[in-house]
Write a protein that holds these residues in place. Sequence first.
Motif, mmCIF file in Angstrom:
data_model
loop_
_atom_site.group_PDB
_atom_site.id
_atom_site.type_symbol
_atom_site.label_atom_id
_atom_site.label_comp_id
_atom_site.label_asym_id
_atom_site.label_seq_id
_atom_site.Cartn_x
_atom_site.Cartn_y
_atom_site.Cartn_z
ATOM 1 N N LYS A 116 -2.944 46.181 15.605
ATOM 2 C CA LYS A 116 -2.127 44.967 15.430
ATOM 3 C C LYS A 116 -2.664 44.041 14.343
ATOM 4 O O LYS A 116 -1.918 43.598 13.465
ATOM 5 C CB LYS A 116 -2.040 44.202 16.754
ATOM 6 N N ASP A 151 -5.006 37.544 16.206
ATOM 7 C CA ASP A 151 -3.546 37.635 16.052
ATOM 8 C C ASP A 151 -2.911 36.249 15.854
ATOM 9 O O ASP A 151 -1.720 36.066 16.089
ATOM 10 C CB ASP A 151 -2.911 38.385 17.242
ATOM 11 N N ASN A 196 2.446 39.030 18.731
ATOM 12 C CA ASN A 196 2.350 40.107 19.715
ATOM 13 C C ASN A 196 3.373 41.204 19.474
ATOM 14 O O ASN A 196 3.212 42.313 19.961
ATOM 15 C CB ASN A 196 2.540 39.541 21.130
HETATM 16 CA CA CA Z 1 -1.695 37.346 21.534
#
Ligand code: CA
Length: 420
Positions: A24, A104, A229
Amino acid sequence: MNKNIAVIILAAGKGTRMKSDTPKVMHPLCGRPMLSYVFDLARGLGAKKTVVVLGHQHREIRRIVPAGVKIVLQDKLLGTGDAVKRALGALAGFKGSVLILYGDIPLLKKESVKGLLKFHTGNAIDATVLTALAGDPSGYGRILRDKCRAVRGIVEEADANDAEKNINEINTGIICFSKERLSGVFKYLKADNRKKEYYLTDIISVFYEKGLLVEAIRIKDAEEAMGINSRLDLSRASAAMRRRINHDLMDKGVTIASPEHTFINYGVKIGKGSVIYPFTVIENNVIIGRNCSIGPFCHLRDSVTLKDGTSAGNFAELVRTRVGKNTLIKHFSYLGDADIGAGVNIGAGCVVANFDGAGKHNTKIGSRAFIGSDSVLVAPVEIGRGARTGAGCVVTRDVAADSVVVGVPARPYTPRSKKR
Ligand code: CA
Ligand code: UD1
């Protein structure tokens, strides 16, 4: 350097909701992995030590970790609380405040975090949480307050009841702790929640119950604290980053005719007086000089340099190419691996055939050359200074300076009177 601050960046998670083979935090935002923005932030704060926690696909992520940042591995993903506990192992001997950043959350600005640090250290607080008021709080931990409005805990969405889900003050994830207090708290954390993880956020209620000083400050612009996310989050954050990049360039004297329709990557340099027309895409390592005209519908790919006064217009695509001053590439061209001089005219529809099926080859075009419409230059090839190519020709051999070539394959042009 701020001797009293250490930063821990959490980036070990799987990022399941991205549904991606790429980790990610490696997903790009305007041409750059999102985690790189967090490293920049940590550096900008001048922390004494920075630790990053890696786990899932750590080999791929390692290559973007800057020198001087300590990597700690979290082999089992037991939650954000466990990740911080491991990172503390790399901070033995450090005394002061520990700031938690998430890999993130790439849009966070230095000024906002500095405000948090100042408040935290200035008031000798044990834990300061950066919160935000969210229009849509779903997905975030909610801030719980007691009757006196003091922060008493954070509840994760998965564990929240309906009333708690209605709270719109969210945990951004950014929390500053007194290192001394933080070190002693892990024995109280339990994985007795829906996800069976050790939550960093549970530390807040432990602190509260122990009578330690917990505070919250609110970030003005909730967008900055956005956590990524999902792919939808990624597209929203990319749009926000794009706006910042465009605003910054406009501040520096670049006209962007329609910023919402202009896509410029991080780090692109554009000189003042240049105009960027809509639906232009500018990728990494591009440098554009002053008073250039780019687009509409122009695609500048990796490693392109355009000197002052150049024009790259409709449906021009350039990659690994350098273009000299005042050269015009006005319509429908592909130029790859080319070195083009100053004052050149590239006619409509000119193409550099840089790939022969096996490898890429270079093309050189000397200054003041005139490349006729629809010419194909088959690389490797060199067009001399001041040379001209006729419309529709296919150039397979070098062309001498100031000469003229025409036809398929291109040959020197001899005027009719001289033919007899
Ligand atoms: Ca997160
Ligand atoms: C987390 C917070 C939530 C907050 C939100 C803000 C917790 C328990 N929840 O939720 O309160 O509102 O961020 O965006 O902290 N990570 C590890 N190791 C792990 C698990 C996660 O390093 O074992 C890292 C991830 O790579 C990520 C960060 O921690 O960078 C946050 O993890 P994530 O799963 O995205 O947490 P959220 O559910 O978003």
